[in-house]
Enzyme design. Sequence first.
Site, PDB file in Angstrom:
ATOM      1  N   ARG A  24      56.441  56.062  31.861  1.00 42.38           N
ATOM      2  CA  ARG A  24      56.856  56.470  33.170  1.00 42.38           C
ATOM      3  C   ARG A  24      57.964  55.665  33.718  1.00 42.38           C
ATOM      4  O   ARG A  24      58.567  55.020  33.106  1.00 42.38           O
ATOM      5  CB  ARG A  24      55.783  55.476  33.710  1.00 42.38           C
ATOM      6  CG  ARG A  24      55.433  53.923  33.878  1.00 42.38           C
ATOM      7  CD  ARG A  24      53.790  53.560  34.983  1.00 42.38           C
ATOM      8  NE  ARG A  24      54.500  51.825  35.020  1.00 42.38           N
ATOM      9  CZ  ARG A  24      53.789  51.590  36.371  1.00 42.38           C
ATOM     10  NH1 ARG A  24      53.534  51.996  37.354  1.00 42.38           N
ATOM     11  NH2 ARG A  24      53.935  50.057  36.553  1.00 42.38           N
ATOM     12  N   THR A 135      62.764  42.542  29.008  1.00 41.71           N
ATOM     13  CA  THR A 135      63.049  44.043  28.420  1.00 41.71           C
ATOM     14  C   THR A 135      64.167  44.893  28.387  1.00 41.71           C
ATOM     15  O   THR A 135      64.385  44.898  29.580  1.00 41.71           O
ATOM     16  CB  THR A 135      61.636  44.813  29.480  1.00 41.71           C
ATOM     17  OG1 THR A 135      60.350  44.512  29.277  1.00 41.71           O
ATOM     18  CG2 THR A 135      61.101  46.369  29.313  1.00 41.71           C
ATOM     19  N   LYS A 160      62.812  42.576  24.355  1.00 42.29           N
ATOM     20  CA  LYS A 160      61.598  43.864  24.695  1.00 42.29           C
ATOM     21  C   LYS A 160      62.215  44.949  24.389  1.00 42.29           C
ATOM     22  O   LYS A 160      62.241  45.797  25.831  1.00 42.29           O
ATOM     23  CB  LYS A 160      60.310  43.311  25.077  1.00 42.29           C
ATOM     24  CG  LYS A 160      59.280  44.299  25.188  1.00 42.29           C
ATOM     25  CD  LYS A 160      57.971  44.006  25.150  1.00 42.29           C
ATOM     26  CE  LYS A 160      56.701  44.737  26.101  1.00 42.29           C
ATOM     27  NZ  LYS A 160      55.412  44.592  26.232  1.00 42.29           N
ATOM     28  N   LYS A 162      61.696  48.628  24.807  1.00 43.11           N
ATOM     29  CA  LYS A 162      61.068  50.237  24.624  1.00 43.11           C
ATOM     30  C   LYS A 162      61.549  51.658  23.559  1.00 43.11           C
ATOM     31  O   LYS A 162      62.857  51.497  24.089  1.00 43.11           O
ATOM     32  CB  LYS A 162      60.724  50.505  26.365  1.00 43.11           C
ATOM     33  CG  LYS A 162      60.342  49.340  27.481  1.00 43.11           C
ATOM     34  CD  LYS A 162      58.622  49.883  27.102  1.00 43.11           C
ATOM     35  CE  LYS A 162      57.954  48.388  27.411  1.00 43.11           C
ATOM     36  NZ  LYS A 162      56.501  48.148  27.623  1.00 43.11           N
ATOM     37  N   ASP A 190      58.738  47.910  21.403  1.00 42.25           N
ATOM     38  CA  ASP A 190      57.175  48.573  22.315  1.00 42.25           C
ATOM     39  C   ASP A 190      56.961  50.374  22.577  1.00 42.25           C
ATOM     40  O   ASP A 190      57.999  50.757  23.610  1.00 42.25           O
ATOM     41  CB  ASP A 190      56.739  47.796  23.997  1.00 42.25           C
ATOM     42  CG  ASP A 190      55.892  48.360  24.129  1.00 42.25           C
ATOM     43  OD1 ASP A 190      54.763  49.250  23.782  1.00 42.25           O
ATOM     44  OD2 ASP A 190      55.413  47.762  25.615  1.00 42.25           O
ATOM     45  N   GLU A 218      54.943  46.832  19.346  1.00 37.33           N
ATOM     46  CA  GLU A 218      53.688  47.274  20.204  1.00 37.33           C
ATOM     47  C   GLU A 218      53.238  48.669  20.034  1.00 37.33           C
ATOM     48  O   GLU A 218      54.044  49.243  20.870  1.00 37.33           O
ATOM     49  CB  GLU A 218      53.844  46.412  21.551  1.00 37.33           C
ATOM     50  CG  GLU A 218      53.001  46.184  22.607  1.00 37.33           C
ATOM     51  CD  GLU A 218      53.814  45.271  23.547  1.00 37.33           C
ATOM     52  OE1 GLU A 218      54.635  44.459  23.144  1.00 37.33           O
ATOM     53  OE2 GLU A 218      52.980  45.622  24.801  1.00 37.33           O
ATOM     54  N   ASP A 243      48.461  46.447  22.782  1.00 40.60           N
ATOM     55  CA  ASP A 243      48.440  46.628  23.964  1.00 40.60           C
ATOM     56  C   ASP A 243      47.335  47.203  24.383  1.00 40.60           C
ATOM     57  O   ASP A 243      46.264  46.565  24.871  1.00 40.60           O
ATOM     58  CB  ASP A 243      50.084  46.672  24.839  1.00 40.60           C
ATOM     59  CG  ASP A 243      50.427  46.355  25.406  1.00 40.60           C
ATOM     60  OD1 ASP A 243      49.114  45.942  26.594  1.00 40.60           O
ATOM     61  OD2 ASP A 243      51.157  46.884  26.136  1.00 40.60           O
ATOM     62  N   LYS A 267      46.814  40.640  28.724  1.00 41.32           N
ATOM     63  CA  LYS A 267      47.465  40.374  30.424  1.00 41.32           C
ATOM     64  C   LYS A 267      46.358  40.757  31.270  1.00 41.32           C
ATOM     65  O   LYS A 267      45.377  40.972  30.381  1.00 41.32           O
ATOM     66  CB  LYS A 267      48.043  42.106  30.429  1.00 41.32           C
ATOM     67  CG  LYS A 267      49.026  42.761  30.104  1.00 41.32           C
ATOM     68  CD  LYS A 267      49.916  44.258  29.743  1.00 41.32           C
ATOM     69  CE  LYS A 267      51.487  44.185  29.001  1.00 41.32           C
ATOM     70  NZ  LYS A 267      51.386  45.350  29.083  1.00 41.32           N
ATOM     71  N   CYS A 295      52.746  41.197  30.787  1.00 40.76           N
ATOM     72  CA  CYS A 295      52.299  41.068  32.029  1.00 40.76           C
ATOM     73  C   CYS A 295      52.961  42.927  32.948  1.00 40.76           C
ATOM     74  O   CYS A 295      52.912  43.426  31.800  1.00 40.76           O
ATOM     75  CB  CYS A 295      53.488  40.098  33.634  1.00 40.76           C
ATOM     76  SG  CYS A 295      55.227  40.846  32.673  1.00 40.76           S
ATOM     77  N   ASP A 321      56.169  37.868  27.079  1.00 41.93           N
ATOM     78  CA  ASP A 321      56.479  38.671  27.761  1.00 41.93           C
ATOM     79  C   ASP A 321      56.312  38.633  28.950  1.00 41.93           C
ATOM     80  O   ASP A 321      55.548  38.982  29.667  1.00 41.93           O
ATOM     81  CB  ASP A 321      56.160  39.753  27.268  1.00 41.93           C
ATOM     82  CG  ASP A 321      56.754  41.323  27.736  1.00 41.93           C
ATOM     83  OD1 ASP A 321      57.671  41.456  28.071  1.00 41.93           O
ATOM     84  OD2 ASP A 321      56.152  42.238  27.843  1.00 41.93           O
ATOM     85  N   ASP A 323      58.306  38.909  31.931  1.00 45.87           N
ATOM     86  CA  ASP A 323      59.687  39.069  32.224  1.00 45.87           C
ATOM     87  C   ASP A 323      59.675  40.053  33.855  1.00 45.87           C
ATOM     88  O   ASP A 323      60.471  39.795  34.862  1.00 45.87           O
ATOM     89  CB  ASP A 323      60.683  39.939  31.721  1.00 45.87           C
ATOM     90  CG  ASP A 323      60.280  41.147  31.039  1.00 45.87           C
ATOM     91  OD1 ASP A 323      58.526  41.228  31.558  1.00 45.87           O
ATOM     92  OD2 ASP A 323      60.541  42.255  30.517  1.00 45.87           O
TER      93      ASP A 323
HETATM   94  C1  LIG Z   1      56.757  44.209  32.122  1.00 41.02           C
HETATM   95  C2  LIG Z   1      56.423  43.624  30.544  1.00 41.02           C
HETATM   96  N1  LIG Z   1      57.702  43.295  29.897  1.00 41.02           N
HETATM   97  C3  LIG Z   1      55.783  45.551  29.898  1.00 41.02           C
HETATM   98  O1  LIG Z   1      56.850  46.288  29.762  1.00 41.02           O
HETATM   99  N2  LIG Z   1      54.795  45.896  30.143  1.00 41.02           N
HETATM  100  C4  LIG Z   1      54.474  47.028  29.930  1.00 41.02           C
HETATM  101  C5  LIG Z   1      53.706  47.523  30.781  1.00 41.02           C
HETATM  102  C6  LIG Z   1      54.644  47.848  32.226  1.00 41.02           C
HETATM  103  C7  LIG Z   1      53.960  48.785  33.481  1.00 41.02           C
HETATM  104  O2  LIG Z   1      54.220  50.025  33.504  1.00 41.02           O
HETATM  105  O3  LIG Z   1      53.945  48.200  34.048  1.00 41.02           O
HETATM  106  C8  LIG Z   1      53.924  46.823  28.819  1.00 41.02           C
HETATM  107  O4  LIG Z   1      53.897  45.774  28.070  1.00 41.02           O
HETATM  108  O5  LIG Z   1      53.569  48.195  27.967  1.00 41.02           O
HETATM  109 MG   LIG Z   2      53.318  46.755  25.680  1.00 40.54          MG
END
Ligand SMILES: C[C@H](N)C(=O)N[C@H](CCC(=O)O)C(=O)O
Ligand SMILES: [Mg+2]
Length: 369
Positions: A24, A135, A160, A162, A190, A218, A243, A267, A295, A321, A323
């Site tokens: 998303r 992130t 981290k 994405k 991740d 992740e 996760d 989380k 988180c 994590d 952040d």
């Molecule tokens: C905010 C945190 N660093 C993060 O990346 N969390 C995500 C999910 C966050 C979301 O979509 O609200 C994760 O670890 O997958």
């Molecule tokens: Mg994750």
Amino acid sequence: MKITDIQFGMLRVPLKTPFKTALRTVERVEDIVVMVHTDSGQVGYGEAPATAVITGDTHGSIVDAIRHYISPRLIGEDIADLNRITRLIQTSMEKNSSAKAAVEIAVYDLWGQLYNAPLYKMLGGGDPVITTDITISVDTIDKMVADSISAVERGFDSLKIKVGKDIGVDVERIKAIYAAVESRALLRLDANQGWTAKQAVYAITTLEDAGVRLELVEQPVKARDLEGMRYVTERVHTPIMADESVFGPMEVIELINLRAADIINIKLMKTGGISNAIRIADIAALHQVECMIGCMLESSISVAAAVHVAVAKADVITKIDLDGPSLCQFDPVEGGVTFNESEISVSEAPGLGIREIRGLEPIPGSAAA
Ligand SMILES: C[C@H](N)C(=O)N[C@H](CCC(=O)O)C(=O)O
Ligand SMILES: [Mg+2]
């Protein structure tokens, strides 16, 4: 100290830059804030984001779950009976982990206030300063490299990153970032479920063969694909972290028994709050499995609770994590935990130490805010 009422507010905080994952894109934190009132006049604070793509929770479902299933069980309960209250919350209904988390966080906040101690000390104590990663959203290669360099210059030594959008570009993204920040920051990837098991093995071994050192990867595959998680874990050197595959303690036991991952991301919004987060940390410690605490898109209310857990469980929660607050344009909370880029410090104020939350909007049908 007895619970007299549970009220709600809506918190909206714009992010510094859009948060983009394989699942998303989000431009602001929009979370339900929960205020648990007591007959002593003290108030406990909790928060829940609507991360429908991960937990299935929406703003409407969070408010309904608390209003119709959780709150009626808690009115009149004594905060001193913490274990009884967490049981009442956890058995109030199936799923709805974010709603349960918001109320549990507020109850633990009150528990600390009752005994006049910061929550981390109530949970066993620890070093009150921790360090978080930040992130890097999935984007064009140039943008991700620029964001990574900027994060390192702001003092983050753990990124981290994405991925999970496009396997070929993902490998190039990571090579470019590694070349730009190598030795100045650890890289954690991740994929947010964006790869198949075979794609994950291909991407990770390609990076390993190219000499790119990754701290961990992740959730490479779909949440329910535990066989896929094990397939990847068995075939790469880089540690694999679960996760979305694990929410509560029973899933953690299954994952550990299957050896489907090396590390677990705890989380509060998946565990339903603090009581199960502690259970997971204890189970992982018994099995000598390391944990991260993470988180969703949360402000410094619920992330503060995660910080207190991280401090108290630092023996097994070795990766942070948290952040969410650093991604926000401003901190709406007065008091409590201080988020200063990568450095997070808890205060010695009782409970979570929150004095005021600015800018809460009313929720229709709620007396609060
Ligand atoms: C905010 C945190 N660093 C993060 O990346 N969390 C995500 C999910 C966050 C979301 O979509 O609200 C994760 O670890 O997958
Ligand atoms: Mg994750």
